[in-house]
Scaffold this motif. Sequence first.
Motif, short mmCIF file in Angstrom:
data_model
loop_
_atom_site.label_atom_id
_atom_site.label_comp_id
_atom_site.label_asym_id
_atom_site.label_seq_id
_atom_site.Cartn_x
_atom_site.Cartn_y
_atom_site.Cartn_z
N VAL A 16 91.93 41.79 20.77
CA VAL A 16 92.15 42.27 19.40
C VAL A 16 91.39 43.56 19.18
O VAL A 16 91.88 44.49 18.52
N ASP A 17 90.18 43.67 19.75
CA ASP A 17 89.43 44.93 19.63
C ASP A 17 90.21 46.07 20.27
O ASP A 17 90.24 47.19 19.74
N ALA A 18 90.81 45.82 21.43
CA ALA A 18 91.59 46.86 22.09
C ALA A 18 92.82 47.23 21.26
O ALA A 18 93.19 48.41 21.18
N ALA A 19 93.45 46.24 20.63
CA ALA A 19 94.61 46.53 19.80
C ALA A 19 94.21 47.32 18.56
O ALA A 19 94.91 48.26 18.15
N MET A 20 93.07 46.98 17.97
CA MET A 20 92.60 47.76 16.83
C MET A 20 92.24 49.18 17.24
O MET A 20 92.39 50.12 16.46
N LEU A 21 91.76 49.34 18.47
CA LEU A 21 91.47 50.68 18.97
C LEU A 21 92.73 51.53 19.00
O LEU A 21 92.72 52.71 18.65
N LEU A 22 93.84 50.94 19.41
CA LEU A 22 95.11 51.66 19.40
C LEU A 22 95.52 52.02 17.99
O LEU A 22 96.00 53.13 17.73
N ALA A 23 95.33 51.10 17.05
CA ALA A 23 95.74 51.36 15.67
C ALA A 23 94.94 52.51 15.06
O ALA A 23 95.47 53.31 14.29
N GLN A 24 93.66 52.63 15.45
CA GLN A 24 92.83 53.69 14.88
C GLN A 24 93.18 55.07 15.44
O GLN A 24 92.84 56.08 14.83
N THR A 25 93.83 55.11 16.60
CA THR A 25 94.17 56.42 17.16
C THR A 25 95.27 57.12 16.37
O THR A 25 95.36 58.36 16.42
N VAL A 26 96.10 56.38 15.66
CA VAL A 26 97.26 56.97 14.99
C VAL A 26 97.03 57.19 13.51
O VAL A 26 97.97 57.56 12.79
N VAL A 27 95.81 56.93 13.02
CA VAL A 27 95.52 57.15 11.60
C VAL A 27 94.35 58.11 11.49
O VAL A 27 93.47 58.14 12.35
N PRO A 28 94.32 58.95 10.46
CA PRO A 28 93.20 59.90 10.31
C PRO A 28 91.91 59.18 9.95
O PRO A 28 91.91 58.07 9.40
N VAL A 29 90.80 59.82 10.27
CA VAL A 29 89.49 59.34 9.86
C VAL A 29 89.16 59.94 8.51
O VAL A 29 89.10 61.17 8.36
N ALA A 30 88.95 59.09 7.52
CA ALA A 30 88.66 59.59 6.18
C ALA A 30 87.21 60.07 6.10
O ALA A 30 86.32 59.56 6.77
N MET A 31 87.00 61.07 5.30
CA MET A 31 85.64 61.56 5.06
C MET A 31 84.83 60.45 4.37
O MET A 31 85.29 59.82 3.42
N ARG A 32 83.61 60.22 4.86
CA ARG A 32 82.76 59.16 4.33
C ARG A 32 81.81 59.75 3.28
O ARG A 32 81.49 60.94 3.31
N PRO A 33 81.33 58.92 2.37
CA PRO A 33 80.32 59.40 1.40
C PRO A 33 79.06 59.87 2.13
O PRO A 33 78.56 59.21 3.02
N GLY A 34 78.59 61.04 1.76
CA GLY A 34 77.40 61.59 2.38
C GLY A 34 77.68 62.55 3.53
O GLY A 34 76.76 63.22 3.99
N TRP A 35 78.90 62.59 4.00
CA TRP A 35 79.22 63.52 5.08
C TRP A 35 79.33 64.94 4.53
O TRP A 35 79.82 65.16 3.42
#
Length: 625
Positions: free
Chosen positions: A308-327
């Motif tokens: 499941v961790d590997a599958a979630m890793l795939l899912a994260q590759t196709v979505v942008p990383v949102a800016m976090r508070p404090g960045w």
Amino acid sequence: MTQAVVEVGARLRYDGRVWTLAVLEGARATLVSDEGASAVVLLPYLFADPSFDVEGGTAPGRVPPFGLLKALPVEVRERALAWQRHVQEVETGFPDAVGQGAPREQFDPATRSLAQRERAKAEELTAAGWSASTATVRRMRARYRSEGLWGLVDGRAVRERSAVGRADERVVAAVRTVLEGQRERSTGTLVRLRRRVGWLLEEEYGAGVVALPPASTFNRLVHAVADGQGLLGTAAQRRWHASRPAPPFTPTVALRPGELVMLDSTPLDVLAVLDDGVTGRLELCIALDVATRSICAAVLRPVGTTSVDAAMLLAQTVVPVAMRPGWDKALSMQRSVIPYERLIALDARLEQAAARPVIMPETVIVDQGRVYVSASFVSACESLGISVQPVPPANGPAKGNVERTFRAIADGFSQYLPGHTGSDVSQRGAAAEQDACWSLTQLQELLDEWVICGWQERRHEALRHPMMPRVAVSPNEMWAALVALTGHVPVPLSADDYVELLPLRWQAVNDYGIRFGYRTYDHPGLNPYRRRRSPRADKNGRWESTTTPTIRTGCGCACPRDGSRCRGSMQGRLGARSPRSPSTTSAAPSSAGMAVKSTRRRSPRHSMHCCAVPARDWAASESGR
């Protein structure tokens, strides 16, 4: 140096037969053999054939190996050039090819025979201190006619010497046999190796027939035989060398983003405060795009990566990383070299995204670990239209790009964190466990920030612009250059897609909500299911629920209703805070999480952590990750 002349009537050797040149017509030659066969051959093809030769004449001219001449010692090269001038003067009367002026009397071909000129040259060289007789001059003339300038080089300077010197060939063969035989064995000393070589020689040739060299000579012989062959060193080094394919090697080449994406896991050299309040090692899973060297996704988990961790890793590759508070705003995609204005018109998700590429994998390269060849991971790849390419077993070089990236993460990220352990026990400090103060969530936040500002913006020596090969570029710059050619196609994942990639649990829904992993989760969406049993008798009346392992503040739930799924989520009530606080160190994460302390020790692989957001916002929250 004279050259053979190819003309009509010449006898030629070609294709293993002797031919007579009958007709020359432009670039074509008509050949007739003694048996009456004929052939028409192009002259460039005829001259380039390795078997071509002119019968009864000298070999065709060859270009002198100027590159080898420059590699010779200066005194050897200068002596060969001096011999060239002497030989030319004997043959033509002039010491150079220009032939200006009048030749000297003793070397004038008009008044002196060739034998007289050779004798005069020998006397001149002897008077100059050279050891040269008339036979020596004649021999150097012959070598110059057949080999050119290279034939005048002192052969002792270019003679190839054996790496093992004059050692007995039987001893050399025995050393090589014993070294090959112990490649898979534990590492031993040279004393053990010498004894085994002696036993092998006695077994093959009899006692006392082949003598072993002295210990110092034997040790030098062993290193000469094993040099560059991977037969010495640690057991791990020998196994690594043995696992490499036979050369020549074919480099892994990807010409567009997502063409090849390597997935792998490795222990992180940092101790973290786990959910049960004790320190432990973490495991890092990354997805690396080969074409741009971009880290598409990076996930930290307690040791024991699941499918499941590997599958979630795939899912994260196709979505942008949102800016976090404090960045800092400098980490946003809008401030980077990525063509933000052109991409935002195609993908609205990039509006608040951080400067990390969004890459859809076409092929993922994985090892033979059970996580990456499991049915759930392969099914997740199929649902996303991704092909899986496993590498041969125990073949680390097959995915050397991601292995080298792990080392770069250890050098640029891990060693600067409190609780750093080093790559092995010999490098671990005495107070590594006491220094550990970050939770898994906090380390994940730090890693995400480092990937954006410490990796994606750093110039990579393997990344070169096609028009500027001398300039190294960063992963973001390479992605910007390639995406302008290949284009960008957004692949948004719906909430259902994310739920299908999440781990599954069967839980009872009580008045207080759902409880597992020492956490209690509740939400108004659970009201129709409290204290009710599901139709699944095989699950003891429990309801299907899904969890998000990479988010630590809540839980997502999916309950069947009328043959369909309703997506709900629960707010979590967490336990007591960890007695350790990030304030014990000078460095602070951009977005600090909360460490949870349980009432009893549990293995970290049994702890559950989930997402606490409403169902309608859950997909957007996960897309932001």
